[in-house]
Design a protein around this motif. Sequence first.
Motif, PDB file in Angstrom:
ATOM      1  N   ARG A  93      20.058 -16.836  16.264  1.00  0.00           N
ATOM      2  CA  ARG A  93      21.073 -17.385  17.153  1.00  0.00           C
ATOM      3  C   ARG A  93      22.175 -18.070  16.334  1.00  0.00           C
ATOM      4  O   ARG A  93      23.356 -17.915  16.598  1.00  0.00           O
ATOM      5  N   PHE A  94      21.742 -18.844  15.313  1.00  0.00           N
ATOM      6  CA  PHE A  94      22.673 -19.515  14.401  1.00  0.00           C
ATOM      7  C   PHE A  94      22.229 -19.271  12.959  1.00  0.00           C
ATOM      8  O   PHE A  94      21.029 -19.215  12.683  1.00  0.00           O
ATOM      9  N   ALA A  95      23.206 -19.171  12.056  1.00  0.00           N
ATOM     10  CA  ALA A  95      22.912 -19.194  10.613  1.00  0.00           C
ATOM     11  C   ALA A  95      23.663 -20.387  10.028  1.00  0.00           C
ATOM     12  O   ALA A  95      24.869 -20.541  10.257  1.00  0.00           O
ATOM     13  N   LEU A  96      22.938 -21.232   9.315  1.00  0.00           N
ATOM     14  CA  LEU A  96      23.566 -22.353   8.610  1.00  0.00           C
ATOM     15  C   LEU A  96      23.513 -22.020   7.133  1.00  0.00           C
ATOM     16  O   LEU A  96      22.440 -22.064   6.516  1.00  0.00           O
ATOM     17  N   VAL A  97      24.651 -21.636   6.579  1.00  0.00           N
ATOM     18  CA  VAL A  97      24.699 -21.119   5.205  1.00  0.00           C
ATOM     19  C   VAL A  97      25.221 -22.225   4.293  1.00  0.00           C
ATOM     20  O   VAL A  97      26.428 -22.432   4.160  1.00  0.00           O
ATOM     21  N   ASP A  98      24.283 -22.948   3.698  1.00  0.00           N
ATOM     22  CA  ASP A  98      24.585 -24.189   2.995  1.00  0.00           C
ATOM     23  C   ASP A  98      24.204 -24.026   1.527  1.00  0.00           C
ATOM     24  O   ASP A  98      23.015 -24.067   1.169  1.00  0.00           O
ATOM     25  N   ALA A  99      25.196 -23.859   0.674  1.00  0.00           N
ATOM     26  CA  ALA A  99      24.913 -23.573  -0.749  1.00  0.00           C
ATOM     27  C   ALA A  99      24.261 -24.745  -1.468  1.00  0.00           C
ATOM     28  O   ALA A  99      23.693 -24.555  -2.550  1.00  0.00           O
ATOM     29  N   GLU A 100      24.298 -25.926  -0.884  1.00  0.00           N
ATOM     30  CA  GLU A 100      23.601 -27.062  -1.530  1.00  0.00           C
ATOM     31  C   GLU A 100      22.098 -26.786  -1.634  1.00  0.00           C
ATOM     32  O   GLU A 100      21.433 -27.331  -2.506  1.00  0.00           O
ATOM     33  N   LEU A 101      21.588 -25.931  -0.757  1.00  0.00           N
ATOM     34  CA  LEU A 101      20.153 -25.619  -0.789  1.00  0.00           C
ATOM     35  C   LEU A 101      19.783 -24.767  -2.001  1.00  0.00           C
ATOM     36  O   LEU A 101      18.610 -24.636  -2.342  1.00  0.00           O
ATOM     37  N   LEU A 102      20.790 -24.173  -2.647  1.00  0.00           N
ATOM     38  CA  LEU A 102      20.525 -23.353  -3.840  1.00  0.00           C
ATOM     39  C   LEU A 102      20.342 -24.200  -5.095  1.00  0.00           C
ATOM     40  O   LEU A 102      19.951 -23.678  -6.140  1.00  0.00           O
ATOM     41  N   ALA A 103      20.640 -25.502  -4.996  1.00  0.00           N
ATOM     42  CA  ALA A 103      20.605 -26.348  -6.195  1.00  0.00           C
ATOM     43  C   ALA A 103      19.236 -26.303  -6.875  1.00  0.00           C
ATOM     44  O   ALA A 103      19.127 -26.418  -8.089  1.00  0.00           O
TER      45      ALA A 103
END
Length: 374
Positions: free
Chosen positions: A163-173
């Motif tokens: 339904r939603f995608a939250l694409v947060d590059a901080e999670l790649l840290a």
Amino acid sequence: MFRVPTRVIIGPGCRNQLPELLISLGAKKSLVISDGGVAAAPWFASFLEVCGAHELDLAIEPNPRHSTIDSLANRAREGRFDCVIGIGGGSVLDAAKAVSMLLSNPGSIRDYEGKNKFPHPALPFIALPTTCGTGSEVTWVSVISVHHEGRKISVKGDLMFPRFALVDAELLASLPAHLVASTGMDAMTHAIEAVVGKPSNPTSDALALEAIRLLQCYLPAAANQRAAMGHIVSKEDRKMALEKVMLASTLAGMAFGNADVGAVHCLSESIGGVHDLPHGLLNTLLLVPVLRYQQNAIADPLQMVANALQVKDGDLFGALETLIAGLPLQQWSELNIPTSTFAEIAQKSETNGSNGSNLFDMKASDYLAILEAM
Ligand code: NAD
């Protein structure tokens, strides 16, 4: 046709918008699905606080198995959840997507192999990717291993998009460099196969070509402490590079979600089913050999890829090989894939659901020839 029914929010820190999304869905009791590697990340505890009081399941393995999905769904059916949140790499997102479907449909995930085999819409599913490759946050497919049969199945459904995608590059840290590299190259493979495949279309091409450009520019800095030219990459530059690579991964997901993948994936999914090896790494190592094998049939779309990569001397394969060689990745020989399994892998590749999307009519004998040459 082109569609992305998922509402996509992209940007560092956007995971903090989760509470308002849950309110907009009217969700009162969510199931949060992740895995042990992600749960060990320094940001995970504060993410759970953002989620609020919900139930957590961390039982997902890489290349998630149907038995894991079925038992998680059986446990969750008791829980009367109204939303599923998946935070993790493609393994977690595919597992969470599958569970969200099984919470409104009976039986086992195996009952739904193929396209649109389930009658009821999946429970609302919110996807937060923590790797930069699969694009699962914007696709209708969940790829699940049927381990005892040595194969992966694809469950696809119009009623199963997140339904939603939250694409947060901080999670790649917290993602180790070799996984930034291999999952980033997974995104590159999605983008290239979307362009060179039969179902490509102008919209998917536009997204895929931009993903290719971003990955070539930013993947080396995202995956290494040193940029291609040898100097140390500053913290700020690496952060920006991770953002661009994360964006590219989602764009590539939208592209192949509408244009399909091809022979590289037919092989990598077959090898992954038989030998349980990392999907992104397999795609990386197979990409150039497969493109080279098919080059006469895909010359025109390959030129579009070469343009996006700004190849100057006409050597597209050389440019891709140079990109891959600069990344911290294992070699093909280190995977120790027994040659005795090549025939089985080749046969499974021909029957893969995406084989028909190749412009070059790939038979088991073609897949076998590629494997033997490698
Ligand atoms: P993955 O989800 O298997 O994760 C690999 C490892 O990275 C795991 O051990 C995980 O714990 C760890 N990890 C993930 N994010 C992390 C983070 N931010 N910090 C620290 N550790 C982290 O890897 P993947 O390549 O993202 O997913 C592969 C799976 O996705 C395969 O099963 C493949 O078939 C599937 N896939 C699905 C689609 C789709 O559209 N649905 C597309 C491509 C691949």
